[in-house]
Design a protein around this motif. Structure first.
Motif, PDB file in Angstrom:
ATOM      1  N   GLU A   1       0.833  -1.202   0.000  1.00  0.00           N
ATOM      2  CA  GLU A   1       0.000   0.000   0.000  1.00  0.00           C
ATOM      3  C   GLU A   1       0.870   1.255   0.000  1.00  0.00           C
ATOM      4  OE1 GLU A   1      -4.021  -1.374   2.355  1.00  0.00           O
ATOM      5  OE2 GLU A   1      -2.621  -0.068   3.376  1.00  0.00           O
ATOM      6  N   ILE A   2       0.554   2.161  -0.914  1.00  0.00           N
ATOM      7  CA  ILE A   2       1.244   3.442  -1.020  1.00  0.00           C
ATOM      8  C   ILE A   2       0.193   4.513  -1.251  1.00  0.00           C
ATOM      9  CG2 ILE A   2       2.865   4.811  -2.387  1.00  0.00           C
ATOM     10  CD1 ILE A   2       4.290   2.168  -3.063  1.00  0.00           C
TER      11      ILE A   2
ATOM     12  N   SER B   1       3.511  13.132  -4.399  1.00  0.00           N
ATOM     13  CA  SER B   1       4.461  12.323  -3.641  1.00  0.00           C
ATOM     14  C   SER B   1       3.752  11.714  -2.437  1.00  0.00           C
ATOM     15  CB  SER B   1       5.659  13.160  -3.183  1.00  0.00           C
ATOM     16  OG  SER B   1       5.236  14.185  -2.314  1.00  0.00           O
ATOM     17  N   GLY B   2       4.384  10.712  -1.849  1.00  0.00           N
ATOM     18  CA  GLY B   2       3.783  10.073  -0.692  1.00  0.00           C
ATOM     19  C   GLY B   2       4.688   9.001  -0.123  1.00  0.00           C
ATOM     20  N   LYS B   3       4.111   8.228   0.785  1.00  0.00           N
ATOM     21  CA  LYS B   3       4.843   7.155   1.452  1.00  0.00           C
ATOM     22  C   LYS B   3       3.985   5.904   1.503  1.00  0.00           C
ATOM     23  CE  LYS B   3       7.771   9.978   4.349  1.00  0.00           C
ATOM     24  NZ  LYS B   3       8.385  10.107   5.662  1.00  0.00           N
ATOM     25  N   GLY B   4       4.645   4.793   1.754  1.00  0.00           N
ATOM     26  CA  GLY B   4       3.930   3.535   1.878  1.00  0.00           C
ATOM     27  C   GLY B   4       4.880   2.427   2.279  1.00  0.00           C
TER      28      GLY B   4
ATOM     29  N   VAL C   1       7.594   7.712  -2.433  1.00  0.00           N
ATOM     30  CA  VAL C   1       7.206   7.617  -3.833  1.00  0.00           C
ATOM     31  C   VAL C   1       7.001   9.018  -4.388  1.00  0.00           C
ATOM     32  CG1 VAL C   1       5.441   6.758  -5.412  1.00  0.00           C
ATOM     33  CG2 VAL C   1       6.065   5.414  -3.428  1.00  0.00           C
ATOM     34  N   ALA C   2       7.443   9.235  -5.627  1.00  0.00           N
ATOM     35  CA  ALA C   2       7.203  10.503  -6.309  1.00  0.00           C
ATOM     36  C   ALA C   2       6.682  10.215  -7.712  1.00  0.00           C
ATOM     37  CB  ALA C   2       8.478  11.330  -6.380  1.00  0.00           C
ATOM     38  N   LEU C   3       5.666  10.961  -8.135  1.00  0.00           N
ATOM     39  CA  LEU C   3       5.118  10.847  -9.491  1.00  0.00           C
ATOM     40  C   LEU C   3       5.527  12.093 -10.269  1.00  0.00           C
ATOM     41  CD1 LEU C   3       1.487   9.680  -8.677  1.00  0.00           C
ATOM     42  CD2 LEU C   3       3.415   8.277  -9.362  1.00  0.00           C
ATOM     43  N   TRP C   4       6.148  11.870 -11.406  1.00  0.00           N
ATOM     44  CA  TRP C   4       6.638  12.955 -12.240  1.00  0.00           C
ATOM     45  C   TRP C   4       5.908  12.946 -13.574  1.00  0.00           C
ATOM     46  CZ3 TRP C   4      10.516  15.938 -10.067  1.00  0.00           C
ATOM     47  CH2 TRP C   4      11.141  15.401  -8.944  1.00  0.00           C
ATOM     48  N   ILE C   5       5.565  14.108 -14.082  1.00  0.00           N
ATOM     49  CA  ILE C   5       4.988  14.210 -15.421  1.00  0.00           C
ATOM     50  C   ILE C   5       6.166  14.244 -16.393  1.00  0.00           C
ATOM     51  CG2 ILE C   5       3.689  15.651 -17.023  1.00  0.00           C
ATOM     52  CD1 ILE C   5       1.971  16.505 -14.643  1.00  0.00           C
TER      53      ILE C   5
ATOM     54  N   THR D   1       9.194   7.307  -9.096  1.00  0.00           N
ATOM     55  CA  THR D   1      10.429   7.092  -8.357  1.00  0.00           C
ATOM     56  C   THR D   1      10.063   6.476  -7.019  1.00  0.00           C
ATOM     57  OG1 THR D   1      11.412   9.050  -9.365  1.00  0.00           O
ATOM     58  CG2 THR D   1      12.478   8.190  -7.398  1.00  0.00           C
ATOM     59  N   ILE D   2      10.678   5.338  -6.678  1.00  0.00           N
ATOM     60  CA  ILE D   2      10.447   4.690  -5.382  1.00  0.00           C
ATOM     61  C   ILE D   2      11.801   4.507  -4.721  1.00  0.00           C
ATOM     62  CG2 ILE D   2       9.583   2.642  -4.197  1.00  0.00           C
ATOM     63  CD1 ILE D   2       7.705   2.196  -6.565  1.00  0.00           C
ATOM     64  N   ARG D   3      11.921   5.030  -3.496  1.00  0.00           N
ATOM     65  CA  ARG D   3      13.171   4.941  -2.748  1.00  0.00           C
ATOM     66  C   ARG D   3      12.885   4.504  -1.327  1.00  0.00           C
ATOM     67  NH1 ARG D   3      15.394  10.586  -5.035  1.00  0.00           N
ATOM     68  NH2 ARG D   3      16.319   9.741  -6.910  1.00  0.00           N
ATOM     69  N   PRO D   4      13.884   3.916  -0.646  1.00  0.00           N
ATOM     70  CA  PRO D   4      13.697   3.599   0.770  1.00  0.00           C
ATOM     71  C   PRO D   4      13.360   4.876   1.540  1.00  0.00           C
ATOM     72  CG  PRO D   4      15.732   2.634  -0.043  1.00  0.00           C
ATOM     73  CD  PRO D   4      15.203   3.508  -1.131  1.00  0.00           C
ATOM     74  N   ASP D   5      12.568   4.750   2.584  1.00  0.00           N
ATOM     75  CA  ASP D   5      12.129   5.912   3.352  1.00  0.00           C
ATOM     76  C   ASP D   5      13.298   6.668   3.970  1.00  0.00           C
ATOM     77  OD1 ASP D   5      10.216   7.655   4.335  1.00  0.00           O
ATOM     78  OD2 ASP D   5       9.945   6.526   6.182  1.00  0.00           O
ATOM     79  N   ASN D   6      14.401   5.996   4.259  1.00  0.00           N
ATOM     80  CA  ASN D   6      15.556   6.651   4.861  1.00  0.00           C
ATOM     81  C   ASN D   6      16.612   7.039   3.828  1.00  0.00           C
ATOM     82  OD1 ASN D   6      16.410   4.128   4.211  1.00  0.00           O
ATOM     83  ND2 ASN D   6      17.234   3.615   6.206  1.00  0.00           N
ATOM     84  N   TYR D   7      16.242   7.142   2.558  1.00  0.00           N
ATOM     85  CA  TYR D   7      17.161   7.486   1.477  1.00  0.00           C
ATOM     86  C   TYR D   7      17.732   8.884   1.698  1.00  0.00           C
ATOM     87  CZ  TYR D   7      18.913   7.687  -3.328  1.00  0.00           C
ATOM     88  OH  TYR D   7      19.714   7.762  -4.437  1.00  0.00           O
ATOM     89  N   PRO D   8      19.076   9.059   1.651  1.00  0.00           N
ATOM     90  CA  PRO D   8      19.654  10.382   1.902  1.00  0.00           C
ATOM     91  C   PRO D   8      19.304  11.368   0.786  1.00  0.00           C
ATOM     92  CG  PRO D   8      21.356   8.810   1.292  1.00  0.00           C
ATOM     93  CD  PRO D   8      20.075   8.045   1.390  1.00  0.00           C
TER      94      PRO D   8
END
Length: 84
Positions: free
Chosen positions: A10-11, A29-32, A42-46, A60-67
């Protein structure tokens, strides 16, 4: 009111109020939680390319703790919450 805890897979994303067409902000953008149970951002780009449909998004999906990257030096920022 209790906070919703997402299940794996779920995101939730929200429209970015700072979004400007042609700018450097994602449309939404958001989290899940990914399928392995890891928190993600998560980020959605046009897309800027004309070849891609006007109904499509780049994701774009990255770990929540991504620097985060420092835009001026393009280097990773030092973490602020060191464990020692």
């Amino acid at each position: 009111m209790s906070e919703h805890k997402p299940k794996p897979g779920e995101i939730t994303v929200w429209k970015n109020e700072k979004y400007e067409a042609g700018g450097n902000q994602p449309y939404a953008s958001g989290k899940g939680i990914d399928l392995n149970g890891t928190p993600v951002q998560v980020a959605l780009w046009i897309p800027k390319l004309e070849k891609i449909s006007d109904r499509a998004f780049n994701v774009t999906i990255r770990p929540d703790n991504y620097p985060k990257q420092n835009k001026q030096t393009n280097k990773e920022e030092e973490p602020t919450d060191l464990p020692f």
